[in-house]
Motif scaffolding. Structure first.
Motif, PDB file in Angstrom:
ATOM      1  N   VAL A  45       0.816  -1.210   0.000  1.00 20.89           N
ATOM      2  CA  VAL A  45       0.000   0.000   0.000  1.00 20.89           C
ATOM      3  C   VAL A  45       0.852   1.264   0.000  1.00 20.89           C
ATOM      4  O   VAL A  45       0.564   2.223  -0.710  1.00 20.89           O
ATOM      5  CB  VAL A  45      -0.966  -0.001   1.214  1.00 20.89           C
ATOM      6  CG1 VAL A  45      -1.656   1.339   1.369  1.00 20.89           C
ATOM      7  CG2 VAL A  45      -1.983  -1.119   1.064  1.00 20.89           C
ATOM      8  N   LEU A  60      -8.047   2.865  -2.700  1.00 21.48           N
ATOM      9  CA  LEU A  60      -8.226   1.750  -1.770  1.00 21.48           C
ATOM     10  C   LEU A  60      -9.653   1.759  -1.242  1.00 21.48           C
ATOM     11  O   LEU A  60     -10.121   2.770  -0.703  1.00 21.48           O
ATOM     12  CB  LEU A  60      -7.248   1.869  -0.599  1.00 21.48           C
ATOM     13  CG  LEU A  60      -5.787   1.636  -0.932  1.00 21.48           C
ATOM     14  CD1 LEU A  60      -4.920   1.945   0.289  1.00 21.48           C
ATOM     15  CD2 LEU A  60      -5.546   0.223  -1.396  1.00 21.48           C
ATOM     16  N   SER A  63     -11.791  -1.928   2.853  1.00 19.12           N
ATOM     17  CA  SER A  63     -10.845  -2.410   3.859  1.00 19.12           C
ATOM     18  C   SER A  63     -11.583  -2.717   5.157  1.00 19.12           C
ATOM     19  O   SER A  63     -12.315  -1.870   5.673  1.00 19.12           O
ATOM     20  CB  SER A  63      -9.774  -1.343   4.120  1.00 19.12           C
ATOM     21  OG  SER A  63      -8.904  -1.788   5.137  1.00 19.12           O
ATOM     22  N   GLN A  67      -7.035   1.598   7.987  1.00 17.86           N
ATOM     23  CA  GLN A  67      -6.112   1.969   6.918  1.00 17.86           C
ATOM     24  C   GLN A  67      -4.659   1.940   7.397  1.00 17.86           C
ATOM     25  O   GLN A  67      -3.758   1.652   6.629  1.00 17.86           O
ATOM     26  CB  GLN A  67      -6.448   3.358   6.365  1.00 17.86           C
ATOM     27  CG  GLN A  67      -7.764   3.410   5.620  1.00 17.86           C
ATOM     28  CD  GLN A  67      -7.750   2.643   4.307  1.00 17.86           C
ATOM     29  OE1 GLN A  67      -6.792   1.975   3.943  1.00 17.86           O
ATOM     30  NE2 GLN A  67      -8.842   2.715   3.584  1.00 17.86           N
ATOM     31  N   SER A  70      -3.420  -1.768   7.271  1.00 16.82           N
ATOM     32  CA  SER A  70      -3.339  -2.411   5.960  1.00 16.82           C
ATOM     33  C   SER A  70      -2.009  -2.105   5.297  1.00 16.82           C
ATOM     34  O   SER A  70      -1.712  -0.960   4.996  1.00 16.82           O
ATOM     35  CB  SER A  70      -4.476  -1.934   5.062  1.00 16.82           C
ATOM     36  OG  SER A  70      -5.711  -2.317   5.582  1.00 16.82           O
ATOM     37  N   ALA A  73      -2.677  -4.665  -0.464  1.00 19.80           N
ATOM     38  CA  ALA A  73      -3.981  -4.509  -1.108  1.00 19.80           C
ATOM     39  C   ALA A  73      -4.016  -5.412  -2.332  1.00 19.80           C
ATOM     40  O   ALA A  73      -2.987  -5.702  -2.942  1.00 19.80           O
ATOM     41  CB  ALA A  73      -4.206  -3.060  -1.517  1.00 19.80           C
ATOM     42  N   CYS A 127      -7.821  -7.024   3.971  1.00 19.44           N
ATOM     43  CA  CYS A 127      -7.066  -6.049   3.174  1.00 19.44           C
ATOM     44  C   CYS A 127      -7.961  -5.364   2.147  1.00 19.44           C
ATOM     45  O   CYS A 127      -8.931  -5.944   1.659  1.00 19.44           O
ATOM     46  CB  CYS A 127      -5.850  -6.692   2.528  1.00 19.44           C
ATOM     47  SG  CYS A 127      -6.173  -7.654   1.058  1.00 19.44           S
ATOM     48  N   PRO A 128      -7.632  -4.130   1.813  1.00 20.63           N
ATOM     49  CA  PRO A 128      -8.444  -3.391   0.838  1.00 20.63           C
ATOM     50  C   PRO A 128      -8.182  -3.852  -0.599  1.00 20.63           C
ATOM     51  O   PRO A 128      -7.246  -4.614  -0.860  1.00 20.63           O
ATOM     52  CB  PRO A 128      -7.981  -1.943   1.027  1.00 20.63           C
ATOM     53  CG  PRO A 128      -6.587  -2.061   1.534  1.00 20.63           C
ATOM     54  CD  PRO A 128      -6.546  -3.326   2.358  1.00 20.63           C
ATOM     55  N   PHE A 130      -7.617  -2.369  -4.570  1.00 14.41           N
ATOM     56  CA  PHE A 130      -7.355  -1.201  -5.400  1.00 14.41           C
ATOM     57  C   PHE A 130      -8.425  -1.192  -6.483  1.00 14.41           C
ATOM     58  O   PHE A 130      -8.348  -1.940  -7.457  1.00 14.41           O
ATOM     59  CB  PHE A 130      -5.963  -1.252  -6.051  1.00 14.41           C
ATOM     60  CG  PHE A 130      -4.941  -0.455  -5.319  1.00 14.41           C
ATOM     61  CD1 PHE A 130      -5.021   0.927  -5.265  1.00 14.41           C
ATOM     62  CD2 PHE A 130      -3.886  -1.080  -4.682  1.00 14.41           C
ATOM     63  CE1 PHE A 130      -4.073   1.669  -4.585  1.00 14.41           C
ATOM     64  CE2 PHE A 130      -2.937  -0.353  -4.008  1.00 14.41           C
ATOM     65  CZ  PHE A 130      -3.028   1.033  -3.957  1.00 14.41           C
TER      66      PHE A 130
END
Length: 183
Positions: A45, A60, A63, A67, A70, A73, A127-128, A130
């Motif tokens: 990230v 992002l 999530s 943030q 994380s 991603a 996890c986020p 993209f």
């Protein structure tokens, strides 16, 4: 097709619950699929800077971890880039994202002591992704054809990824993992 069949083989167990494949073979498959998965689909990230894709700025989203926590991603929108440094083969890798993760999680579960633990891959649960900013959907009608196609493909691959993550972690007993699955 091959990844799904290999996943089926990796997940197969004898009547006593022992994996049918030898542990050395499971370890080799797990090592290779982990290295491939990390390099192809996950981004750091903090180091990830990507230009817009079809006028969409990679953002992002989704999530479950804060943030600040994380560090990785899942790269979806950046992989749809049609720039000079992104070949059609790289964009095609997104169609294998879920199958690769299915094989990875089955390898990890098979090599764990309990035969079901996913502690080694639990970082992907929160996890986020993209993707694009949610506001980009509100201007969908006014977007270019390339942007519309990219938005739709991004959503398709995101839903496919989320489905696989839910399937992977829905059987876990850990309270934190179960809580994230329920969100």
């Amino acid at each position: 097709f091959f990844l799904h069949e290999l996943s089926h083989l990796v997940g197969a167990r004898t009547s006593s619950g022992v994996p049918k494949l030898q542990s050395s073979l499971l370890d080799m498959i797990a090592e290779r699929i982990t290295a491939s998965f990390d390099s192809e689909y996950l981004l750091d990230v903090e180091q990830a800077e990507h230009p817009p894709v079809a006028s969409l700025e990679p953002t992002l989203v989704l999530s479950l971890d804060s943030q600040e926590c994380s560090t990785i991603a899942v790269s979806i929108l950046p992989m749809l880039s049609k720039g000079l440094d992104c070949s059609a083969a790289r964009r095609g890798l997104l169609s294998l994202l879920s199958a690769n993760f299915q094989l990875l999680r089955l390898c990890e579960a098979a090599s764990s002591e309990s035969g079901a633990s996913l502690d080694a891959v639990d970082a992907v649960l929160g996890c986020p992704l993209f993707l694009f900013a949610p506001a980009d959907l509100s201007s969908f009608a006014d977007s270019s054809d390339d942007a519309k196609e990219t938005l739709c493909l991004s959503l398709f691959y995101a839903v496919d990824w989320l489905r696989e993550v839910l399937n992977a972690f829905c059987t876990q007993e850990d309270a934190e993992m179960r809580g994230k699955v329920m969100l």
